[in-house]
Write a protein that holds these residues in place. Structure first.
Motif, PDB file in Angstrom:
ATOM      1  N   GLN A  31      47.765 -30.110   1.669  1.00 46.33           N
ATOM      2  CA  GLN A  31      46.808 -29.075   1.306  1.00 46.33           C
ATOM      3  C   GLN A  31      46.525 -28.206   2.518  1.00 46.33           C
ATOM      4  O   GLN A  31      46.836 -28.596   3.641  1.00 46.33           O
ATOM      5  CB  GLN A  31      45.537 -29.696   0.733  1.00 46.33           C
ATOM      6  N   PRO A  32      45.953 -27.031   2.281  1.00 47.51           N
ATOM      7  CA  PRO A  32      45.666 -26.146   3.412  1.00 47.51           C
ATOM      8  C   PRO A  32      44.709 -26.807   4.396  1.00 47.51           C
ATOM      9  O   PRO A  32      43.797 -27.541   4.000  1.00 47.51           O
ATOM     10  CB  PRO A  32      45.005 -24.930   2.761  1.00 47.51           C
ATOM     11  N   MET A  33      44.941 -26.545   5.689  1.00 49.01           N
ATOM     12  CA  MET A  33      44.110 -27.113   6.750  1.00 49.01           C
ATOM     13  C   MET A  33      43.502 -25.997   7.581  1.00 49.01           C
ATOM     14  O   MET A  33      44.070 -24.917   7.676  1.00 49.01           O
ATOM     15  CB  MET A  33      44.967 -27.978   7.674  1.00 49.01           C
ATOM     16  N   THR A  34      42.374 -26.305   8.185  1.00 52.30           N
ATOM     17  CA  THR A  34      41.745 -25.388   9.131  1.00 52.30           C
ATOM     18  C   THR A  34      42.106 -25.851  10.533  1.00 52.30           C
ATOM     19  O   THR A  34      41.834 -27.006  10.891  1.00 52.30           O
ATOM     20  CB  THR A  34      40.209 -25.414   8.945  1.00 52.30           C
ATOM     21  N   ARG A  35      42.748 -24.967  11.314  1.00 52.98           N
ATOM     22  CA  ARG A  35      43.120 -25.306  12.692  1.00 52.98           C
ATOM     23  C   ARG A  35      41.859 -25.495  13.527  1.00 52.98           C
ATOM     24  O   ARG A  35      40.841 -24.851  13.288  1.00 52.98           O
ATOM     25  CB  ARG A  35      43.957 -24.185  13.336  1.00 52.98           C
ATOM     26  N   VAL A  36      41.952 -26.360  14.524  1.00 56.06           N
ATOM     27  CA  VAL A  36      40.837 -26.625  15.414  1.00 56.06           C
ATOM     28  C   VAL A  36      41.230 -26.173  16.818  1.00 56.06           C
ATOM     29  O   VAL A  36      42.219 -26.660  17.367  1.00 56.06           O
ATOM     30  CB  VAL A  36      40.481 -28.126  15.412  1.00 56.06           C
ATOM     31  N   PRO A  37      40.483 -25.242  17.397  1.00 52.88           N
ATOM     32  CA  PRO A  37      40.820 -24.777  18.750  1.00 52.88           C
ATOM     33  C   PRO A  37      40.785 -25.925  19.758  1.00 52.88           C
ATOM     34  O   PRO A  37      39.961 -26.820  19.656  1.00 52.88           O
ATOM     35  CB  PRO A  37      39.730 -23.756  19.071  1.00 52.88           C
ATOM     36  N   LYS A  38      41.691 -25.874  20.714  1.00 58.07           N
ATOM     37  CA  LYS A  38      41.762 -26.825  21.828  1.00 58.07           C
ATOM     38  C   LYS A  38      42.080 -28.253  21.411  1.00 58.07           C
ATOM     39  O   LYS A  38      41.948 -29.176  22.217  1.00 58.07           O
ATOM     40  CB  LYS A  38      40.478 -26.792  22.662  1.00 58.07           C
ATOM     41  N   LYS A  44      46.815 -31.306  13.483  1.00 52.59           N
ATOM     42  CA  LYS A  44      47.164 -30.073  12.773  1.00 52.59           C
ATOM     43  C   LYS A  44      45.955 -29.314  12.255  1.00 52.59           C
ATOM     44  O   LYS A  44      46.056 -28.159  11.884  1.00 52.59           O
ATOM     45  CB  LYS A  44      48.126 -30.389  11.617  1.00 52.59           C
ATOM     46  N   GLY A  45      44.802 -29.983  12.210  1.00 53.87           N
ATOM     47  CA  GLY A  45      43.598 -29.319  11.727  1.00 53.87           C
ATOM     48  C   GLY A  45      42.711 -30.309  11.008  1.00 53.87           C
ATOM     49  O   GLY A  45      42.838 -31.514  11.188  1.00 53.87           O
ATOM     50  N   VAL A  46      41.808 -29.765  10.178  1.00 53.36           N
ATOM     51  CA  VAL A  46      40.906 -30.594   9.386  1.00 53.36           C
ATOM     52  C   VAL A  46      40.966 -30.138   7.935  1.00 53.36           C
ATOM     53  O   VAL A  46      41.307 -28.990   7.641  1.00 53.36           O
ATOM     54  CB  VAL A  46      39.442 -30.523   9.900  1.00 53.36           C
ATOM     55  N   VAL A  53      34.746 -33.972   6.096  1.00 52.64           N
ATOM     56  CA  VAL A  53      35.702 -33.288   6.958  1.00 52.64           C
ATOM     57  C   VAL A  53      36.564 -34.346   7.641  1.00 52.64           C
ATOM     58  O   VAL A  53      36.050 -35.246   8.302  1.00 52.64           O
ATOM     59  CB  VAL A  53      34.987 -32.412   8.001  1.00 52.64           C
ATOM     60  N   ILE A  54      37.881 -34.243   7.444  1.00 50.01           N
ATOM     61  CA  ILE A  54      38.805 -35.250   7.968  1.00 50.01           C
ATOM     62  C   ILE A  54      39.842 -34.583   8.865  1.00 50.01           C
ATOM     63  O   ILE A  54      40.533 -33.653   8.431  1.00 50.01           O
ATOM     64  CB  ILE A  54      39.498 -35.991   6.800  1.00 50.01           C
ATOM     65  N   LEU A 148      38.097 -36.204  18.414  1.00 50.61           N
ATOM     66  CA  LEU A 148      38.013 -36.056  16.954  1.00 50.61           C
ATOM     67  C   LEU A 148      36.575 -36.183  16.472  1.00 50.61           C
ATOM     68  O   LEU A 148      36.165 -35.477  15.553  1.00 50.61           O
ATOM     69  CB  LEU A 148      38.889 -37.104  16.259  1.00 50.61           C
ATOM     70  N   GLU A 149      35.815 -37.098  17.073  1.00 56.01           N
ATOM     71  CA  GLU A 149      34.416 -37.236  16.671  1.00 56.01           C
ATOM     72  C   GLU A 149      33.643 -35.955  16.926  1.00 56.01           C
ATOM     73  O   GLU A 149      32.810 -35.544  16.142  1.00 56.01           O
ATOM     74  CB  GLU A 149      33.774 -38.417  17.413  1.00 56.01           C
ATOM     75  N   ARG A 150      33.959 -35.260  18.041  1.00 50.12           N
ATOM     76  CA  ARG A 150      33.293 -33.986  18.321  1.00 50.12           C
ATOM     77  C   ARG A 150      33.711 -32.924  17.311  1.00 50.12           C
ATOM     78  O   ARG A 150      32.906 -32.090  16.929  1.00 50.12           O
ATOM     79  CB  ARG A 150      33.626 -33.524  19.746  1.00 50.12           C
ATOM     80  N   ILE A 151      34.958 -32.963  16.845  1.00 54.76           N
ATOM     81  CA  ILE A 151      35.434 -32.013  15.843  1.00 54.76           C
ATOM     82  C   ILE A 151      34.624 -32.170  14.557  1.00 54.76           C
ATOM     83  O   ILE A 151      34.251 -31.207  13.916  1.00 54.76           O
ATOM     84  CB  ILE A 151      36.935 -32.222  15.547  1.00 54.76           C
TER      85      ILE A 151
END
Length: 153
Positions: A31-38, A44-46, A53-54, A148-151
């Motif tokens: 499914q589509p993912m949202t990229r996470v900066p840095k 690949k994203g969340v 949010v995974i 990941l926890e901060r994301i």
């Protein structure tokens, strides 16, 4: 005969891997993912899965394998890693099987280019089939888990 252990079998290229059923929450289509900066390259994203949010990890990228385009068979396996859930992109999720723990050996130092620290063992299934069992806690190291926890916050 040892204990029975249920594992989900999935593929990365021609290699088969397994992860314990108890650690798998669900198996989803891509499914589509949202990229996470840095974020590290292999993250690949969340995704938002039923309000949660995974973070999503490409296992091919994590293991240093060449990336492939997604297909109809590509899946995201949502697993418990420590105190939170993470998704693993795999080429396909094939099967659920019972393994006899007597047929699980310690992993050699390196398997198909994948470091032994990521592995729980190698399972012999039947006469010819070998299954690489993943150690989920090692697929992500502590620093990456904290990232990941901060994301997720």
């Amino acid at each position: 005969m040892g204990e029975e252990k249920k594992v989900i079998v999935f593929a990365l290229g021609t290699e088969e891997y397994g992860v314990e059923v108890e650690k798998v929450r669900t198996i989803e289509r891509m499914q589509p993912m949202t990229r996470v900066p840095k974020a590290p390259e292999f993250i690949k994203g969340v995704i938002n899965l039923r309000g949660v949010v995974i973070p999503i990890i490409d296992l091919r990228s994590r293991f240093g394998l060449s990336e492939l385009p997604t297909t109809d068979a590509t899946r995201i396996i949502i697993v418990s890693a420590g105190d939170f859930e993470v998704g693993l992109i795999v080429d396909s999720a094939n099967d659920v099987i019972d393994l006899d723990t007597d047929n699980i050996d310690n992993p050699p130092e390196i398997v198909g280019g994948i470091k032994a620290k990521y592995l729980d063992g190698i399972a012999r299934v039947g006469e010819q089939r070998l299954l690489v069992l993943l150690n989920l806690e090692q697929v992500l190291d502590r620093n990456e888990l904290q990232q990941l926890e901060r994301i997720e916050e």
